[in-house]
Motif scaffolding. Structure first.
Motif, PDB file in Angstrom:
ATOM      1  N   PHE A   1      37.469  -2.137  71.394  1.00 21.22           N
ATOM      2  CA  PHE A   1      38.722  -1.397  71.366  1.00 21.22           C
ATOM      3  C   PHE A   1      39.334  -1.442  69.972  1.00 21.22           C
ATOM      4  O   PHE A   1      39.437  -2.501  69.363  1.00 21.22           O
ATOM      5  CB  PHE A   1      39.714  -1.974  72.382  1.00 21.22           C
ATOM      6  CG  PHE A   1      39.124  -2.181  73.754  1.00 21.22           C
ATOM      7  CD1 PHE A   1      38.293  -1.224  74.318  1.00 21.22           C
ATOM      8  CD2 PHE A   1      39.374  -3.344  74.474  1.00 21.22           C
ATOM      9  CE1 PHE A   1      37.732  -1.405  75.574  1.00 21.22           C
ATOM     10  CE2 PHE A   1      38.825  -3.535  75.729  1.00 21.22           C
ATOM     11  CZ  PHE A   1      38.000  -2.573  76.280  1.00 21.22           C
ATOM     12  N   ASP A   2      39.716  -0.280  69.478  1.00 20.74           N
ATOM     13  CA  ASP A   2      40.361  -0.186  68.171  1.00 20.74           C
ATOM     14  C   ASP A   2      41.876  -0.169  68.292  1.00 20.74           C
ATOM     15  O   ASP A   2      42.586  -0.690  67.431  1.00 20.74           O
ATOM     16  CB  ASP A   2      39.893   1.082  67.437  1.00 20.74           C
ATOM     17  CG  ASP A   2      38.401   1.086  67.187  1.00 20.74           C
ATOM     18  OD1 ASP A   2      37.857   0.014  66.848  1.00 20.74           O
ATOM     19  OD2 ASP A   2      37.766   2.140  67.347  1.00 20.74           O
ATOM     20  N   LYS A   3      42.381   0.448  69.360  1.00 19.17           N
ATOM     21  CA  LYS A   3      43.833   0.553  69.539  1.00 19.17           C
ATOM     22  C   LYS A   3      44.159   0.431  71.010  1.00 19.17           C
ATOM     23  O   LYS A   3      43.575   1.108  71.847  1.00 19.17           O
ATOM     24  CB  LYS A   3      44.343   1.888  68.993  1.00 19.17           C
ATOM     25  CG  LYS A   3      45.859   2.053  69.088  1.00 19.17           C
ATOM     26  CD  LYS A   3      46.301   3.388  68.504  1.00 19.17           C
ATOM     27  CE  LYS A   3      47.805   3.556  68.619  1.00 19.17           C
ATOM     28  NZ  LYS A   3      48.244   4.884  68.084  1.00 19.17           N
ATOM     29  N   MET A   4      45.110  -0.451  71.304  1.00 18.83           N
ATOM     30  CA  MET A   4      45.563  -0.659  72.680  1.00 18.83           C
ATOM     31  C   MET A   4      47.066  -0.400  72.751  1.00 18.83           C
ATOM     32  O   MET A   4      47.790  -0.586  71.785  1.00 18.83           O
ATOM     33  CB  MET A   4      45.281  -2.090  73.130  1.00 18.83           C
ATOM     34  CG  MET A   4      43.840  -2.523  73.106  1.00 18.83           C
ATOM     35  SD  MET A   4      42.915  -2.000  74.564  1.00 18.83           S
ATOM     36  CE  MET A   4      43.722  -2.931  75.860  1.00 18.83           C
ATOM     37  N   ASP A   5      47.514   0.018  73.927  1.00 17.22           N
ATOM     38  CA  ASP A   5      48.939   0.145  74.219  1.00 17.22           C
ATOM     39  C   ASP A   5      49.176  -0.625  75.509  1.00 17.22           C
ATOM     40  O   ASP A   5      48.966  -0.100  76.597  1.00 17.22           O
ATOM     41  CB  ASP A   5      49.333   1.614  74.382  1.00 17.22           C
ATOM     42  CG  ASP A   5      50.822   1.796  74.644  1.00 17.22           C
ATOM     43  OD1 ASP A   5      51.559   0.787  74.645  1.00 17.22           O
ATOM     44  OD2 ASP A   5      51.249   2.943  74.870  1.00 17.22           O
ATOM     45  N   GLY A   6      49.551  -1.897  75.367  1.00 18.70           N
ATOM     46  CA  GLY A   6      49.589  -2.765  76.536  1.00 18.70           C
ATOM     47  C   GLY A   6      48.178  -2.965  77.057  1.00 18.70           C
ATOM     48  O   GLY A   6      47.287  -3.382  76.323  1.00 18.70           O
ATOM     49  N   ARG A   7      47.929  -2.591  78.322  1.00 20.99           N
ATOM     50  CA  ARG A   7      46.595  -2.715  78.903  1.00 20.99           C
ATOM     51  C   ARG A   7      45.872  -1.370  78.944  1.00 20.99           C
ATOM     52  O   ARG A   7      44.862  -1.222  79.625  1.00 20.99           O
ATOM     53  CB  ARG A   7      46.667  -3.338  80.294  1.00 20.99           C
ATOM     54  CG  ARG A   7      47.214  -4.770  80.251  1.00 20.99           C
ATOM     55  CD  ARG A   7      47.062  -5.479  81.566  1.00 20.99           C
ATOM     56  NE  ARG A   7      45.675  -5.707  81.944  1.00 20.99           N
ATOM     57  CZ  ARG A   7      44.875  -6.631  81.422  1.00 20.99           C
ATOM     58  NH1 ARG A   7      45.311  -7.421  80.452  1.00 20.99           N
ATOM     59  NH2 ARG A   7      43.636  -6.777  81.859  1.00 20.99           N
ATOM     60  N   PHE A   8      46.396  -0.392  78.199  1.00 24.73           N
ATOM     61  CA  PHE A   8      45.756   0.917  78.101  1.00 24.73           C
ATOM     62  C   PHE A   8      44.960   1.002  76.802  1.00 24.73           C
ATOM     63  O   PHE A   8      45.458   0.656  75.733  1.00 24.73           O
ATOM     64  CB  PHE A   8      46.796   2.041  78.145  1.00 24.73           C
ATOM     65  CG  PHE A   8      47.372   2.277  79.513  1.00 24.73           C
ATOM     66  CD1 PHE A   8      46.812   3.217  80.362  1.00 24.73           C
ATOM     67  CD2 PHE A   8      48.461   1.545  79.947  1.00 24.73           C
ATOM     68  CE1 PHE A   8      47.331   3.432  81.628  1.00 24.73           C
ATOM     69  CE2 PHE A   8      48.985   1.744  81.212  1.00 24.73           C
ATOM     70  CZ  PHE A   8      48.429   2.691  82.053  1.00 24.73           C
ATOM     71  N   ILE A   9      43.712   1.462  76.915  1.00 24.58           N
ATOM     72  CA  ILE A   9      42.863   1.654  75.740  1.00 24.58           C
ATOM     73  C   ILE A   9      43.149   3.044  75.183  1.00 24.58           C
ATOM     74  O   ILE A   9      42.977   4.047  75.878  1.00 24.58           O
ATOM     75  CB  ILE A   9      41.373   1.545  76.106  1.00 24.58           C
ATOM     76  CG1 ILE A   9      41.105   0.221  76.802  1.00 24.58           C
ATOM     77  CG2 ILE A   9      40.498   1.716  74.878  1.00 24.58           C
ATOM     78  CD1 ILE A   9      39.857   0.225  77.652  1.00 24.58           C
ATOM     79  N   VAL A  10      43.571   3.106  73.936  1.00 24.09           N
ATOM     80  CA  VAL A  10      43.854   4.389  73.292  1.00 24.09           C
ATOM     81  C   VAL A  10      42.616   4.894  72.566  1.00 24.09           C
ATOM     82  O   VAL A  10      42.197   6.037  72.742  1.00 24.09           O
ATOM     83  CB  VAL A  10      45.047   4.273  72.331  1.00 24.09           C
ATOM     84  CG1 VAL A  10      45.343   5.633  71.673  1.00 24.09           C
ATOM     85  CG2 VAL A  10      46.291   3.757  73.069  1.00 24.09           C
ATOM     86  N   THR A  11      42.018   4.057  71.739  1.00 22.98           N
ATOM     87  CA  THR A  11      40.772   4.411  71.051  1.00 22.98           C
ATOM     88  C   THR A  11      39.803   3.233  71.109  1.00 22.98           C
ATOM     89  O   THR A  11      40.216   2.069  71.095  1.00 22.98           O
ATOM     90  CB  THR A  11      41.003   4.801  69.576  1.00 22.98           C
ATOM     91  OG1 THR A  11      41.615   3.711  68.890  1.00 22.98           O
ATOM     92  CG2 THR A  11      41.881   6.033  69.470  1.00 22.98           C
ATOM     93  N   GLY A  12      38.524   3.552  71.188  1.00 17.47           N
ATOM     94  CA  GLY A  12      37.514   2.519  71.232  1.00 17.47           C
ATOM     95  C   GLY A  12      36.138   3.123  71.414  1.00 17.47           C
ATOM     96  O   GLY A  12      35.961   4.340  71.300  1.00 17.47           O
TER      97      GLY A  12
END
Length: 201
Positions: free
Chosen positions: A24-35
């Motif tokens: 994972f490159d970017k997370m928002d809480g427990r949501f994966i934004v980019t990866g």
């Protein structure tokens, strides 16, 4: 994509099934934004962009579409989503009902190739794919194909024994399904489980 839903995904290439390796490159809480997702069997890699697991290069339209109350209830009823935490797949034109069906039934929903914007939640994830559903075999309780009739044979693979399927009425379900009902809009069936041989010892 909510991180707990990652475990449901599989490589769409036909080979031995296994979990995908995720970074994972970017997370928002427990949501994966980019990866990225990687297959340890064939070394294929797939991107997660804007929260969407992308097993194809298709694009998601940005417009919003809402299902009527009748369509939401109909989808939930056809798929027999009566047990909370069931796993259902809504494809193409059926995807616009995903959030409301999830709220009504407390089911987890995987949206395949939506034709309009779908808001991702802890129970709703968006996945883009081509001619194979990137989910584990016998992992899904119900699937609504809508106009994605070409996925009917792979739907039989991902559905559990007795799992429910709905599709446009023109779709032929084939021998892996038992047809339960058909009207002018939809055909509904369930997966036929394997035959068990009985004998005396």
């Amino acid at each position: 994509m909510y991180i707990e839903l990652i475990d449901l995904l599989r490589c769409p290439v036909e080979h031995e099934e296994t979990w995908l390796v995720a970074s994972f490159d970017k997370m928002d809480g427990r949501f994966i934004v980019t990866g990225k997702l990687g297959c340890p069997v064939c070394s294929a890699t797939y991107e997660i962009l804007d929260g969407v697991a992308r097993f194809s290069s298709a694009q998601i339209p940005s417009d919003n579409a809402e299902s009527s109350d009748e369509d939401v209830i109909r989808t939930a009823a056809l798929l027999n989503l009566t047990r909370p935490d069931s796993l259902a797949v809504l494809c193409g034109s059926e995807a616009k009902a995903a959030n409301r069906v999830s709220e009504m039934t407390q089911a987890r929903i995987i949206v395949l190739n939506p034709q309009s914007h779908v808001e991702e939640t802890e129970r709703v994830a968006v996945v883009l794919c081509e001619n194979r559903i990137p989910l584990a075999s016998a992992s899904v309780d119900a699937i609504a194909l809508g106009d994605a009739g070409s996925l009917v044979h792979d739907a039989a693979r991902v559905l559990k024994a007795g799992g429910r399927i709905s599709a446009e009425s023109s779709v032929e379900l084939g021998g892996q399904f038992r047809t339960l009902a058909r009207d002018s809009r939809n055909v509904v069936g369930e997966v036929v489980g394997p035959m068990i041989q009985l004998g005396r010892r």
